[in-house]
Design an enzyme around this catalytic site. Structure first.
Site, PDB file in Angstrom:
ATOM      1  N   GLY A  41       0.816  -1.204   0.000  1.00 23.35           N
ATOM      2  CA  GLY A  41       0.000   0.000   0.000  1.00 23.35           C
ATOM      3  C   GLY A  41       0.852   1.257   0.000  1.00 23.35           C
ATOM      4  O   GLY A  41       2.004   1.250  -0.464  1.00 23.35           O
TER       5      GLY A  41
ATOM      6  N   GLY B  61       2.468   2.924   2.292  1.00 22.48           N
ATOM      7  CA  GLY B  61       3.771   2.861   2.972  1.00 22.48           C
ATOM      8  C   GLY B  61       4.798   2.103   2.141  1.00 22.48           C
ATOM      9  O   GLY B  61       5.946   2.550   1.983  1.00 22.48           O
TER      10      GLY B  61
ATOM     11  N   ASP C 290      -8.194  -0.465   1.749  1.00 25.78           N
ATOM     12  CA  ASP C 290      -8.628   0.937   1.904  1.00 25.78           C
ATOM     13  C   ASP C 290      -8.921   1.624   0.570  1.00 25.78           C
ATOM     14  O   ASP C 290      -9.590   2.649   0.548  1.00 25.78           O
ATOM     15  CB  ASP C 290      -7.555   1.750   2.638  1.00 25.78           C
ATOM     16  CG  ASP C 290      -7.194   1.163   3.994  1.00 25.78           C
ATOM     17  OD1 ASP C 290      -8.002   0.387   4.533  1.00 25.78           O
ATOM     18  OD2 ASP C 290      -6.096   1.481   4.494  1.00 25.78           O
TER      19      ASP C 290
ATOM     20  N   ARG D 214     -33.499  -0.700  17.566  1.00 24.40           N
ATOM     21  CA  ARG D 214     -32.270  -0.063  18.046  1.00 24.40           C
ATOM     22  C   ARG D 214     -31.581   0.755  16.952  1.00 24.40           C
ATOM     23  O   ARG D 214     -31.859   0.582  15.758  1.00 24.40           O
ATOM     24  CB  ARG D 214     -31.272  -1.130  18.509  1.00 24.40           C
ATOM     25  CG  ARG D 214     -31.640  -1.757  19.820  1.00 24.40           C
ATOM     26  CD  ARG D 214     -30.712  -2.900  20.133  1.00 24.40           C
ATOM     27  NE  ARG D 214     -30.953  -3.380  21.492  1.00 24.40           N
ATOM     28  CZ  ARG D 214     -30.551  -4.544  21.953  1.00 24.40           C
ATOM     29  NH1 ARG D 214     -29.885  -5.374  21.171  1.00 24.40           N
ATOM     30  NH2 ARG D 214     -30.804  -4.892  23.197  1.00 24.40           N
TER      31      ARG D 214
ATOM     32  N   GLY E 249     -10.276   1.607   6.859  1.00 20.71           N
ATOM     33  CA  GLY E 249     -10.131   2.525   5.729  1.00 20.71           C
ATOM     34  C   GLY E 249      -9.152   3.650   5.976  1.00 20.71           C
ATOM     35  O   GLY E 249      -8.892   4.461   5.096  1.00 20.71           O
ATOM     36  N   ARG E 250      -8.677   3.740   7.213  1.00 24.02           N
ATOM     37  CA  ARG E 250      -7.724   4.795   7.583  1.00 24.02           C
ATOM     38  C   ARG E 250      -8.304   6.186   7.283  1.00 24.02           C
ATOM     39  O   ARG E 250      -9.393   6.470   7.731  1.00 24.02           O
ATOM     40  CB  ARG E 250      -6.389   4.576   6.869  1.00 24.02           C
ATOM     41  CG  ARG E 250      -5.214   4.525   7.845  1.00 24.02           C
ATOM     42  CD  ARG E 250      -3.916   4.384   7.097  1.00 24.02           C
ATOM     43  NE  ARG E 250      -3.520   3.015   6.992  1.00 24.02           N
ATOM     44  CZ  ARG E 250      -2.669   2.423   7.815  1.00 24.02           C
ATOM     45  NH1 ARG E 250      -2.142   3.101   8.799  1.00 24.02           N
ATOM     46  NH2 ARG E 250      -2.340   1.176   7.641  1.00 24.02           N
TER      47      ARG E 250
ATOM     48  N   ARG F 269     -26.257   0.289  19.778  1.00 29.16           N
ATOM     49  CA  ARG F 269     -25.202  -0.722  19.837  1.00 29.16           C
ATOM     50  C   ARG F 269     -24.146  -0.418  18.781  1.00 29.16           C
ATOM     51  O   ARG F 269     -24.484  -0.028  17.655  1.00 29.16           O
ATOM     52  CB  ARG F 269     -25.760  -2.128  19.568  1.00 29.16           C
ATOM     53  CG  ARG F 269     -26.709  -2.626  20.644  1.00 29.16           C
ATOM     54  CD  ARG F 269     -25.976  -2.975  21.923  1.00 29.16           C
ATOM     55  NE  ARG F 269     -26.847  -3.598  22.902  1.00 29.16           N
ATOM     56  CZ  ARG F 269     -27.548  -2.950  23.839  1.00 29.16           C
ATOM     57  NH1 ARG F 269     -27.478  -1.629  23.903  1.00 29.16           N
ATOM     58  NH2 ARG F 269     -28.301  -3.613  24.695  1.00 29.16           N
TER      59      ARG F 269
ATOM     60  N   HIS G 294     -10.375  -6.521  11.898  1.00 25.89           N
ATOM     61  CA  HIS G 294      -9.590  -7.283  10.926  1.00 25.89           C
ATOM     62  C   HIS G 294     -10.357  -8.356  10.171  1.00 25.89           C
ATOM     63  O   HIS G 294      -9.800  -8.938   9.235  1.00 25.89           O
ATOM     64  CB  HIS G 294      -8.355  -7.883  11.623  1.00 25.89           C
ATOM     65  CG  HIS G 294      -7.346  -6.826  11.966  1.00 25.89           C
ATOM     66  ND1 HIS G 294      -7.490  -6.026  13.077  1.00 25.89           N
ATOM     67  CD2 HIS G 294      -6.226  -6.420  11.335  1.00 25.89           C
ATOM     68  CE1 HIS G 294      -6.476  -5.167  13.113  1.00 25.89           C
ATOM     69  NE2 HIS G 294      -5.697  -5.384  12.073  1.00 25.89           N
TER      70      HIS G 294
ATOM     71  N   ARG H 231     -10.092  -7.830   6.574  1.00 22.59           N
ATOM     72  CA  ARG H 231      -8.857  -8.108   5.839  1.00 22.59           C
ATOM     73  C   ARG H 231      -8.698  -9.589   5.508  1.00 22.59           C
ATOM     74  O   ARG H 231      -7.716  -9.972   4.853  1.00 22.59           O
ATOM     75  CB  ARG H 231      -7.652  -7.644   6.676  1.00 22.59           C
ATOM     76  CG  ARG H 231      -7.556  -6.145   6.838  1.00 22.59           C
ATOM     77  CD  ARG H 231      -6.220  -5.624   6.370  1.00 22.59           C
ATOM     78  NE  ARG H 231      -5.119  -6.228   7.054  1.00 22.59           N
ATOM     79  CZ  ARG H 231      -4.407  -5.654   8.030  1.00 22.59           C
ATOM     80  NH1 ARG H 231      -4.724  -4.434   8.433  1.00 22.59           N
ATOM     81  NH2 ARG H 231      -3.393  -6.259   8.578  1.00 22.59           N
TER      82      ARG H 231
HETATM   83  O1  F6P Z   1      -4.394  -0.170   5.641  1.00 19.90           O
HETATM   84  C1  F6P Z   1      -5.145  -1.301   5.946  1.00 19.90           C
HETATM   85  C2  F6P Z   1      -5.651  -1.251   7.363  1.00 19.90           C
HETATM   86  O2  F6P Z   1      -6.433  -2.414   7.593  1.00 19.90           O
HETATM   87  C3  F6P Z   1      -6.445   0.008   7.728  1.00 19.90           C
HETATM   88  O3  F6P Z   1      -7.746   0.013   7.221  1.00 19.90           O
HETATM   89  C4  F6P Z   1      -6.355  -0.029   9.229  1.00 19.90           C
HETATM   90  O4  F6P Z   1      -6.496   1.257   9.772  1.00 19.90           O
HETATM   91  C5  F6P Z   1      -4.957  -0.575   9.471  1.00 19.90           C
HETATM   92  O5  F6P Z   1      -4.579  -1.256   8.292  1.00 19.90           O
HETATM   93  C6  F6P Z   1      -4.843  -1.517  10.647  1.00 19.90           C
HETATM   94  O6  F6P Z   1      -3.505  -1.849  10.809  1.00 19.90           O
HETATM   95  P1  F6P Z   1      -2.980  -3.022  11.751  1.00 19.90           P
HETATM   96  O7  F6P Z   1      -3.197  -4.314  11.009  1.00 19.90           O
HETATM   97  O8  F6P Z   1      -1.570  -2.695  11.971  1.00 19.90           O
HETATM   98  O9  F6P Z   1      -3.814  -2.981  12.999  1.00 19.90           O
END
Ligand code: F6P
Length: 348
Positions: free
Chosen positions: A103, A105, A128, A163, A171-172, A266, A272, A275
């Protein structure tokens, strides 16, 4: 040609599909020797590698994660010594080129190493969808499918109990996941990092809906914040190139809403789970195209570029145009207009 392949930063579904496609393409087009580098740039600096051949990448298309491992801590640009160590190891390994799948970085690091002479081709990955110059990164479609299903699930329980159900996405600093999943999952409100929300607008929405149909679903991105408020930071990872980890704004929003409403509220932070899992067919195809296109760039000697998807076709962009940038949802994006037109509250 001897080519190293690494996966850097947070994982996402589709990484293995790229590893498979780039390896098979390079073996066929260039008779290249392909070397898998373990745990991203950490493995490059430490010389931890394994051979990648036809057998090693067969049967991995469907699996999430990365067979090579990854790290979002190792940063060869952290100091002059670590940069030299990474470049020296690339020399020891005899690499003619490197494919860096990652990504923002990873692309920033790739650009730094490319500027110091290591030929690199980048492949954009992230759930993201926030990489500059690329309209779709693989992993995003799978994450949107996961969040959409979660939104569907909270609809029924929200309806049963009358509720307010808040679902927080990753998504940062970009709201792509929340925007697309929010629309696909019929959220009544979608809150993005790009539009600071007014809590009063949400209280008003929930109050109107308390009468009928009794329940409300809010999809909020982890990077969203109230007007005049701060980002919700879950933790700091000091040795990470990007140390801030967002998370928990859904709970913050719950405390803002609950005292003002009759309904219970709620909050669910999906985290994660977004992911993981097997990549969707769309992500498998996109990741395969990206891997194949990366091999084509290497074959043509076009280095220091990142593969892109532009208007639905494969393309590429110079790494220097990608490094240190984030692609947020533009405020004139047509999906925002669609959301408003069908009555979705964007917190305005
Ligand atoms: O960049 C992908 C991501 O899943 C972001 O959406 C999230 O903020 C971050 O990485 C979480 O990072 P880590 O896996 O270090 O907790």
């Amino acid at each position: 040609m001897r080519v190293g392949v690494l996966t850097g930063g947070g994982d996402c579904p589709g990484l293995n599909a790229v590893i498979r496609a780039v390896t098979k393409s390079l073996m066929r087009c260039c008779q290249a020797e392909v070397i898998g580098i373990e745990d991203g740039f950490a493995g490059l600096m430490e010389g931890r590698v394994r051979p990648l051949d036809w057998d090693a990448v067969s049967g991995i298309l469907f699996s999430g994660g990365t067979i090579l491992g990854t790290s979002n801590r190792a940063n060869p640009l952290a100091s002059k010594e670590s940069t030299e160590q990474a470049l020296a190891q690339a020399g020891v390994l005899g690499l003619d080129a490197l494919v860096a799948i990652g990504g923002n970085g990873t692309m920033t690091i790739a650009h730094g190493l490319a500027e110091r002479g290591l030929p690199i081709v980048g492949v954009p990955k992230t759930i993201d969808n926030d990489i500059e110059g690329c309209e779709r990164s693989f992993g995003f479609d799978t994450a949107v499918a996961t969040v959409t299903q979660a939104l569907e699930h909270v609809q029924t329980t929200g309806q049963s109990h009358g509720r307010v159900m808040i679902v927080e996405t990753m998504g940062r600093y970009a709201g792509w996941i929340a925007l697309e999943a929010g629309i696909a999952g019929a959220a009544d409100a979608i809150l993005l990092p790009e539009i600071d929300f007014d809590p009063e607008a949400l209280i008003e929405l929930c109050r109107q809906r308390e009468a009928k149909p009794r329940y409300t679903v809010i999809c909020i991105a982890e990077g969203a914040k109230p007007r005049g408020g701060e980002l919700t930071v879950e933790r700091m990872i000091q040795d990470s190139p990007d140390p801030i980890r967002l998370g928990g704004v859904a709970h913050h929003l719950r405390t803002m809403l609950e005292p003002q409403l009759h309904s219970e509220v709620r909050a669910t932070v999906l985290g994660h789970v977004q992911r993981g899992g097997s990549p969707t067919p769309f992500d498998r195809v996109l990741a395969t195209q990206f891997g194949n296109h990366a091999a084509q760039l290497l074959e043509a000697g076009q280095f220091n570029r990142m593969v892109t998807l532009e208007h639905g076709a494969m393309g590429s962009i110079a790494l220097e145009e990608v490094a240190d940038r984030t692609r947020q949802v533009p405020l004139d994006h047509p999906l925002l207009e669609t959301a408003r037109d069908i009555g979705v509250c964007l917190g305005e």
